[in-house]
Scaffold this motif. Structure first.
Motif, mmCIF file in Angstrom:
data_model
loop_
_atom_site.group_PDB
_atom_site.id
_atom_site.type_symbol
_atom_site.label_atom_id
_atom_site.label_comp_id
_atom_site.label_asym_id
_atom_site.label_seq_id
_atom_site.Cartn_x
_atom_site.Cartn_y
_atom_site.Cartn_z
ATOM 1 N N HIS A 1 0.826 -1.205 0.000
ATOM 2 C CA HIS A 1 0.000 0.000 0.000
ATOM 3 C C HIS A 1 0.868 1.266 0.000
ATOM 4 N N PRO A 2 1.454 1.585 -1.120
ATOM 5 C CA PRO A 2 2.332 2.762 -1.152
ATOM 6 C C PRO A 2 1.589 4.054 -0.787
ATOM 7 N N ASP A 3 0.338 4.179 -1.176
ATOM 8 C CA ASP A 3 -0.391 5.410 -0.874
ATOM 9 C C ASP A 3 -0.677 5.513 0.618
ATOM 10 N N TYR A 4 -1.118 4.422 1.201
ATOM 11 C CA TYR A 4 -1.383 4.408 2.635
ATOM 12 C C TYR A 4 -0.100 4.755 3.396
ATOM 13 N N THR A 5 0.991 4.141 2.975
ATOM 14 C CA THR A 5 2.266 4.323 3.666
ATOM 15 C C THR A 5 2.802 5.755 3.521
ATOM 16 N N ARG A 6 2.499 6.391 2.398
ATOM 17 C CA ARG A 6 2.877 7.773 2.161
ATOM 18 C C ARG A 6 2.164 8.718 3.140
ATOM 19 N N LEU A 7 0.981 8.289 3.622
ATOM 20 C CA LEU A 7 0.171 9.132 4.506
ATOM 21 C C LEU A 7 0.312 8.777 5.976
ATOM 22 N N HIS A 8 0.335 7.468 6.271
ATOM 23 C CA HIS A 8 0.331 6.998 7.656
ATOM 24 C C HIS A 8 1.723 6.564 8.080
ATOM 25 N N SER A 9 2.005 6.747 9.372
ATOM 26 C CA SER A 9 3.351 6.436 9.846
ATOM 27 C C SER A 9 3.504 5.023 10.404
ATOM 28 N N GLN A 10 2.391 4.362 10.711
ATOM 29 C CA GLN A 10 2.590 3.159 11.526
ATOM 30 C C GLN A 10 3.180 1.954 10.805
ATOM 31 N N ALA A 11 3.361 2.068 9.471
ATOM 32 C CA ALA A 11 4.024 0.970 8.781
ATOM 33 C C ALA A 11 5.531 0.968 9.028
ATOM 34 N N ARG A 12 6.032 2.044 9.594
ATOM 35 C CA ARG A 12 7.471 2.166 9.805
ATOM 36 C C ARG A 12 7.791 2.045 11.289
ATOM 37 N N PRO A 13 8.936 1.509 11.630
ATOM 38 C CA PRO A 13 9.305 1.439 13.052
ATOM 39 C C PRO A 13 9.772 2.811 13.560
ATOM 40 N N GLY A 14 9.732 2.992 14.876
ATOM 41 C CA GLY A 14 10.308 4.192 15.496
ATOM 42 C C GLY A 14 9.575 5.474 15.211
ATOM 43 N N VAL A 15 8.253 5.472 15.312
ATOM 44 C CA VAL A 15 7.506 6.705 15.051
ATOM 45 C C VAL A 15 6.834 7.211 16.326
ATOM 46 N N ASP A 16 7.400 6.822 17.468
ATOM 47 C CA ASP A 16 6.794 7.208 18.753
ATOM 48 C C ASP A 16 6.712 8.722 18.933
ATOM 49 N N ASP A 17 7.726 9.422 18.468
ATOM 50 C CA ASP A 17 7.720 10.881 18.604
ATOM 51 C C ASP A 17 6.557 11.508 17.841
ATOM 52 N N MET A 18 6.327 10.999 16.687
ATOM 53 C CA MET A 18 5.234 11.536 15.879
ATOM 54 C C MET A 18 3.894 11.324 16.575
ATOM 55 N N THR A 19 3.744 10.151 17.170
ATOM 56 C CA THR A 19 2.491 9.851 17.855
ATOM 57 C C THR A 19 2.303 10.780 19.044
#
Lengths: 411, 411, 411
Positions: free
Chosen positions: C216-234
């Motif tokens: 899902h490239p489009d979903y991934t372009r918008l949402h962060s949770q597919a990537r590790p280490g996004v705690d700061d963003m949350t």
């Protein structure tokens, strides 16, 4: 893993899907079970007589059509001796179908298997098997044949080795459809409807007119029997019939009233509304009078023979209804329309007008039967009470059926 | 409810649907039973060798095509080492298919599962699995591989862990199709036919030419073996072959004559009619001569290897016939046409002309095989006697089959 | 016949198709066995709550839509008292479906069975059954009814007689979707996807974002949770939410963490990438803010309730995901999109823009789920290890599932 049980909810209570209840529609299993369906085929369809069509469809020696039921294909063929026979469409070499098409003509009175060219006569004997060893017994390899009887042009077959008697059926048909001249009528149209429903739901629908008023406005506009208290109209119709010197007795040896060892049959007459001549869009005549009729009497004659074939005769046309199970939830309804043999299309009748009423009626029946099938498959379906007396024939059909298939709980 | 029994009719007598009779076609159950079909898959298809295609279809490293059988999909892929392997098309993560398309190219020699992007090499090893825990054993999660052998360009696979030997098959193919230059031939066309019939009816049909005269007028116009007494023609053809210094020995280790532990194989040669060069519409050459041939000898070479793959070689083109069961009453026939690797389409051959004979022949076979299936499903089907000797190969196939699946009554 | 055995090859070794292995995907049988599928229906689908839609779809008394599961059809209808009920779509006469269409309006608050015209009220009582005998008990023949509960406009039903509690689900939904104003939202679009896969593969896919990056490239372009280490963003996103005075607590009582006797539920929030307002093609707002939101916080809220319904809320729109098994290898995904009730199509939002992200995402999911099904059906499929922690929800779902259906080997 946690030890508690989150799924404590109790599933709904389901009614018994097998045990029939007197006066009620059949339990679910009878409409959805492949095992019961197989029993239906073996005990009802394979043991009873089926009217597969009319002799006028195959007038010449070598003319044939095929009839399919379950895994069977039967060749209904007129031999060079003029006799119509029912030959199994299975080559005695390696089993191929011999006739691929649903109707045709055996040239020279010979049926040649397309696979290896074994040659059979239109009477079923093996005439020639090319390149077979010298010790091959030609006489022992004729086509297998099943019972076929012609009654007033109607072709009845049965797969049973020891067939039910047709004496009562013959008398009923002769004194009803025979009077309408069906013995010399001719086929003008045939049409098939594939219903997504068990065959019994289709037959149950065919047996009752409780649904006529809500489902068949055109039929109800023409025929009176969907309404209560029409005895006077029927009596008036019978007088008009008698005035022509015609007598068509009602007979009821259907379902469990069948004579021992005889096929079941039934004949009843109903009136159409005042001024209606026949089953047509405007109620007016659509074809020349048939048989002994010299005037329209405003009557309709319903005849049943066996469990899956039904006939309706108007003074100017007739129709054969044949129900064939195709699978547990598929049924073919095949309808054949008949008129006077001397009538000429275009001059004496218009096929669209002759067939109109039963085309619109069958279209509506297809939908209601299919929605009935969808509903009875529910876990929440409970067999409901028949509306008596108007659904009495349906009730009798289901009782007969349960008896025939030897349902444990049939009383 | 009445106590009499109206359904006294006795149902027809049915022949035993399971017990084979020597010299006769198989009983019904072998063509319609899901249980027997499942046994066929496990004991015949999963244990024998199958020729899935020709190496020329995947010339470059990373080129692949897939082969489907039952619930399996196999990736036939050329590795970066040039070796062709058969990798199971099942990701080791959660089981997804890796290649969705029936043919393609693994870019950079890597197969990437589209679901979670696990990366495998074209040789089957797991190269990378993103985001897996540190203790994950990459080496233990390569794609599962099954046996694959290349013989004269023909790609044979087997799902068996302990495979049957291919020594005899190799010798038979080398001394026949090898002589025709198949090792360096090239694929010019592939076509699939979905037959509504059990796979054995398709193979039985492939094995005999008793049906050629009635069913294949074009084939019969070109080839002599549908007619008896053509030994002189065959001898003349063999002389023409020998005159070119070519020797193609007949071999028969097929069916129950297979060597112990070896796959079955067969090779035989037949003559075409006087003046016919190849299997084409007018009998004239349609492509450059192949392999060791320097002139047309008017011969055709038939080779079998295993139970479901068959080959036919003309001097100027060849065809691979692969039968794959799809369900109990569905079979795929896949045909691959080959010509000399140096031939150029448009200049040296016309694809329509090369493929013409076997397209019309396959079309006809599809119909007769399907009608055979319909017939054997009848309760009235009785296994019939084979026409010997012309149906002897079919008889041998059924005997072998019964032995392989361990039918109780196989003698 | 020869006595040697040519088929000595040993078939491949197959892994156990039934025994689950902790931390691994389910064995094959759970995805292909009709028996296990039937158990799934009875123990999971028939015992748990299912969100079938949103109340705004049936605003007026008499408005209804139907929901189909297995062999059932339920009429979700608003009564003349304003109350929404779940009535079984099965006539109490002979079982016909009463509503043929998937949505409609009961005129005058009456549901009339098309077959024999029995009349039921929109509240389920039998009002009239024409021509029935005098002793017929009208009151005993109302439509059967199952549990229905409305939570923030969401319509939950269960077929269980003794239903699981909804206290926890209610609190979770009220403090999440309720805050987004779903209780007064309106349905703007609905779409169904028929997936050729077992329902569990569809739900397993819904539960994890390990596949987001590759599939899902489009979903991934918008949402962060597919990537590790996004705690700061949350954390940044949560601050933006709190700054509006909004609190949406995370809750996890899902799968085996459900409270005893209560339906399972879950709520979690994730951040989108910097500058992204909502799940749209360019990340910009596509509809008016909903509920308590006065500004975009760049967050997405995921809510689960029961085993087959999932919700996603953006600040300007929401979507309901409902998975319904259709057969062992077919599943319907039905998606309902919601916006602020005061928003006007054309002026305030464009349906194509609101639905864009989840249409492209569902299209991609359909393909990967179907290819997963094909693969797990292979004899060579071996349950593989979950990628932890990113596939943890999928792991939890399968463990819960095994527990619920009482799989022998579930520990």
């Amino acid at each position: 893993m946690a030890t508690h049980r989150s799924g404590l909810a109790t599933a709904f209570t389901q009614v018994d899907v097998h045990r029939p209840r007197p006066g009620h529609s059949l339990p679910q299993a009878y409409y959805v079970s492949p095992e019961i369906y197989q029993r239906d085929i073996e005990r009802m369809l394979m043991r009873h007589w089926i009217c597969v069509g009319h002799a006028s469809a195959i007038p010449e020696a070598g003319d044939y059509f095929t009839y399919e039921l379950d895994r069977e294909s039967v060749i209904i063929i007129r031999g060079r001796d003029g006799v119509i026979r029912a030959l199994m469409n299975v080559c005695r070499h390696r089993g191929s179908r011999i006739c691929y098409d649903s109707s045709g003509h055996a040239k020279g009175g010979l049926l040649i298997c397309p696979y290896h060219a074994w040659v059979f006569t239109a009477e079923g004997a093996l005439r020639n098997a090319r390149m077979m060893p010298a010790d091959f017994d030609v006489d022992a390899h004729g086509l297998r044949q099943i019972h076929l009887r012609v009654i007033e042009g109607l072709l009845f077959i049965t797969f049973a080795e020891e067939a039910l008697g047709l004496d009562q059926v013959t008398e009923t048909i002769s004194t009803s459809l025979g009077v309408y001249g069906w013995g010399t009528a001719k086929v003008i149209h045939q049409q098939s409807y594939l219903l997504d429903a068990n065959w019994k739901l289709a037959v149950e629908n065919q047996m009752e007119c409780y649904h006529c008023a809500p489902s068949h406005p055109d039929y109800t506009r023409l025929h009176s029997q969907a309404r209560p208290g029409v005895d006077d109209m029927t009596a008036a119709m019978q007088s008009r019939t008698a005035a022509q010197g015609i007598r068509i007795p009602s007979r009821d040896q259907w379902a469990l009233e069948a004579q021992p060892g005889q096929e079941a049959d039934y004949c009843a007459r109903y009136a159409m509304w005042e001024g209606i001549q026949t089953g047509s869009e405007d109620g007016a005549s659509v074809a020349p009078l048939m048989g002994q009729f010299t005037a329209f009497d405003g009557g309709t004659t319903f005849v049943y023979a066996g469990p899956v074939t039904f006939f309706i005769a108007y003074s100017d046309y007739g129709a054969i209804f044949r129900f064939t199970p195709r699978s547990v939830m598929k049924t073919e309804l095949h309808v054949t329309w008949l008129v006077n043999e001397t009538a000429v299309a275009g001059r004496d009748f218009d096929i669209d007008k002759v067939t109109w009423l039963w085309r619109v009626t069958n279209d509506a029946d297809k939908q209601i039967i299919e929605q009935n099938q969808l509903g009875v498959a529910s876990r929440f379906y409970q067999p409901g009470p028949y509306a008596l007396p108007i659904e009495n024939s349906t009730k009798r059909f289901t009782e007969w059926y349960l008896h025939e298939i030897d349902a444990e709980s049939a009383a």
